[in-house]
Write a protein that holds these residues in place. Structure first.
Motif, short mmCIF file in Angstrom:
data_model
loop_
_atom_site.label_atom_id
_atom_site.label_comp_id
_atom_site.label_asym_id
_atom_site.label_seq_id
_atom_site.Cartn_x
_atom_site.Cartn_y
_atom_site.Cartn_z
N ILE A 7 0.86 -1.18 0.00
CA ILE A 7 0.00 0.00 0.00
C ILE A 7 0.90 1.23 0.00
CG2 ILE A 7 -1.70 1.34 1.29
CD1 ILE A 7 -2.77 -1.23 2.46
N CYS A 60 2.14 -0.26 -6.46
CA CYS A 60 1.17 -0.13 -5.37
C CYS A 60 -0.21 0.05 -6.00
CB CYS A 60 1.48 1.08 -4.50
SG CYS A 60 3.07 1.03 -3.66
N GLU A 61 -1.08 -0.92 -5.83
CA GLU A 61 -2.42 -0.82 -6.38
C GLU A 61 -3.33 0.01 -5.48
OE1 GLU A 61 -2.86 -5.16 -6.86
OE2 GLU A 61 -3.58 -4.65 -8.87
N SER A 62 -3.01 0.05 -4.19
CA SER A 62 -3.75 0.86 -3.23
C SER A 62 -2.90 2.06 -2.83
CB SER A 62 -4.11 0.04 -1.98
OG SER A 62 -5.02 -0.98 -2.30
N GLY A 75 -7.41 2.08 -7.09
CA GLY A 75 -7.33 2.01 -5.64
C GLY A 75 -6.79 3.26 -4.98
N ARG A 108 -14.15 9.12 -3.50
CA ARG A 108 -12.85 8.55 -3.15
C ARG A 108 -12.04 9.52 -2.27
NH1 ARG A 108 -11.01 6.32 -8.99
NH2 ARG A 108 -9.04 5.92 -7.94
N SER A 132 -9.44 2.02 -0.10
CA SER A 132 -8.48 1.83 -1.19
C SER A 132 -8.34 0.35 -1.56
CB SER A 132 -7.12 2.41 -0.81
OG SER A 132 -6.48 1.63 0.18
N LEU A 133 -8.38 -0.52 -0.55
CA LEU A 133 -8.28 -1.96 -0.81
C LEU A 133 -9.49 -2.48 -1.58
CD1 LEU A 133 -6.87 -3.20 2.63
CD2 LEU A 133 -5.63 -3.03 0.46
N ALA A 157 -9.34 -1.17 -5.18
CA ALA A 157 -8.28 -1.83 -5.95
C ALA A 157 -8.75 -3.18 -6.48
CB ALA A 157 -7.04 -2.01 -5.08
N LYS A 158 -9.69 -3.79 -5.78
CA LYS A 158 -10.25 -5.08 -6.21
C LYS A 158 -11.42 -4.89 -7.17
CE LYS A 158 -9.17 -7.25 -1.74
NZ LYS A 158 -9.78 -7.85 -0.51
#
Length: 332
Positions: A62, A116-118, A140, A154, A303-304, A307-308
């Motif tokens: 993250i 970092c996806e989040s 994310g 967001r 954010s998690l 990201a999914k």
């Protein structure tokens, strides 16, 4: 919107060459770098950083951007995000932005390129449009301590204006009519909103705004001390002071003590943030609670989920500040 093919055509090179330049490959020649960069500038082309970074498998990381990790406020933010990360078997990668647009941009791109996806982003330097563009590239990405209209779903923020209004109202309700304000000299929305909350509270209660009693400085204890010294030197009477944050309030108290002015008997003070210092400065500081740990936890969880590519549950996005009463306000 220009594509990589448009850039290749404008630069007179292949798409593969453009890709090498974008990804800073050592195989890219100096001539190719110059022609591709010129073409990207002319066409307004910006590589999708997320697509670039996620060519390989993402790491369990993250990314967090704060203004300055040495500030205890951001330490609390990072600690809360880290707790969420550990629960989800992830690690943190942290960058400093120092409220500088270029530094923030470079830090965000580094976090993205580190796969970092989040991302939890505290940005005061970049424009709304720039942050919106990053959000489009990184599903994310969540903004904390700022409201950006285009990506409001967001953003996790606090009503800073209301917080300062509550602080000012508390002094007025305790009989204070000659009020001063110590603001941060940083040109960020927090500074503008908190000062606005102060002036609006005065207007609502029919009290004059004395520009001689408006001071500012670095948002530190030293900055607060200097700002209060300036107020004292104006020789203008005041019995209450609202401060941008707790550190400035602590510095203001130190300045008053040096001048032989008692807090709160002669001058009452209200801070903002409810940081650790508020509990240990003397007298203990009445302040506005900033629930940064709770906000950071929500930002990390959001954010998690994003990201999914999952739909988040309806959660509070704009937090309401609350007044914490201690010993720094005296009733007249």
């Amino acid at each position: 919107m220009a594509t990589i093919k448009d850039v290749a055509k404008e630069a007179g090179v292949s798409v593969a060459t453009v890709s090498r330049v974008v990804n800073k490959s050592p195989k890219a020649s100096k001539a190719a770098i110059e022609s591709v960069n010129a073409a990207m500038t002319k066409l307004g082309y910006r590589p999708n950083a997320n697509a670039r970074a996620l060519v390989s498998k993402s790491t369990n990381t993250i990314g967090v951007l704060v203004a300055d990790v040495s500030d205890p406020f951001f330490g609390s933010l990072i600690k809360a995000v880290d707790a969420v990360a550990r629960t989800n078997n992830k690690h943190l990668l942290i960058g400093n932005g120092y409220h500088n647009a270029q530094v923030e941009k470079e830090a965000i791109e580094l976090l993205i390129n580190s796969r970092c996806e989040s991302l939890i982003i505290h940005s005061k330097g970049l424009s709304d449009d720039e942050l919106t563009q990053f959000a489009k590239e990184v599903p994310g990405l969540v903004i904390i301590n700022r409201h950006v209209h285009q990506i409001a779903h967001r953003c996790i923020s606090l009503d800073n204006q209301l917080g300062s209004t509550l602080a000012t109202k508390h002094l007025i309700e305790n009989g204070h009519r000659q009020l001063a304000y110590i603001n941060s000299n940083q040109q960020i929305d927090d500074s503008f909103d908190r000062k606005l909350g102060f002036t609006q509270a005065l207007n609502k209660h029919g009290l004059p705004i004395n520009n001689s009693l408006l001071s500012e400085g670095e948002p530190t204890d030293e900055g607060g001390e200097k700002a209060m010294t300036q107020l004292i030197e104006t020789k203008q009477p005041f019995s209450g002071v609202v401060c941008y944050n707790d550190y400035m309030a602590a510095g203001a108290i130190a300045s008053l003590e040096k001048a032989g002015i008692s807090v709160p008997d002669q001058v009452s003070i209200v801070g903002f943030d409810n940081g650790l210092i508020a509990k240990y400065v003397h007298p203990k500081l009445t302040t506005i609670d900033y629930p940064i740990s709770e906000m950071a936890t929500q930002a990390a969880l959001l954010s998690l989920v994003l990201a999914k590519d999952e739909k988040p549950e309806t959660e509070k996005k704009v937090y309401t500040p609350t007044l914490i009463k201690r010993n720094s306000v005296h009733t007249l």
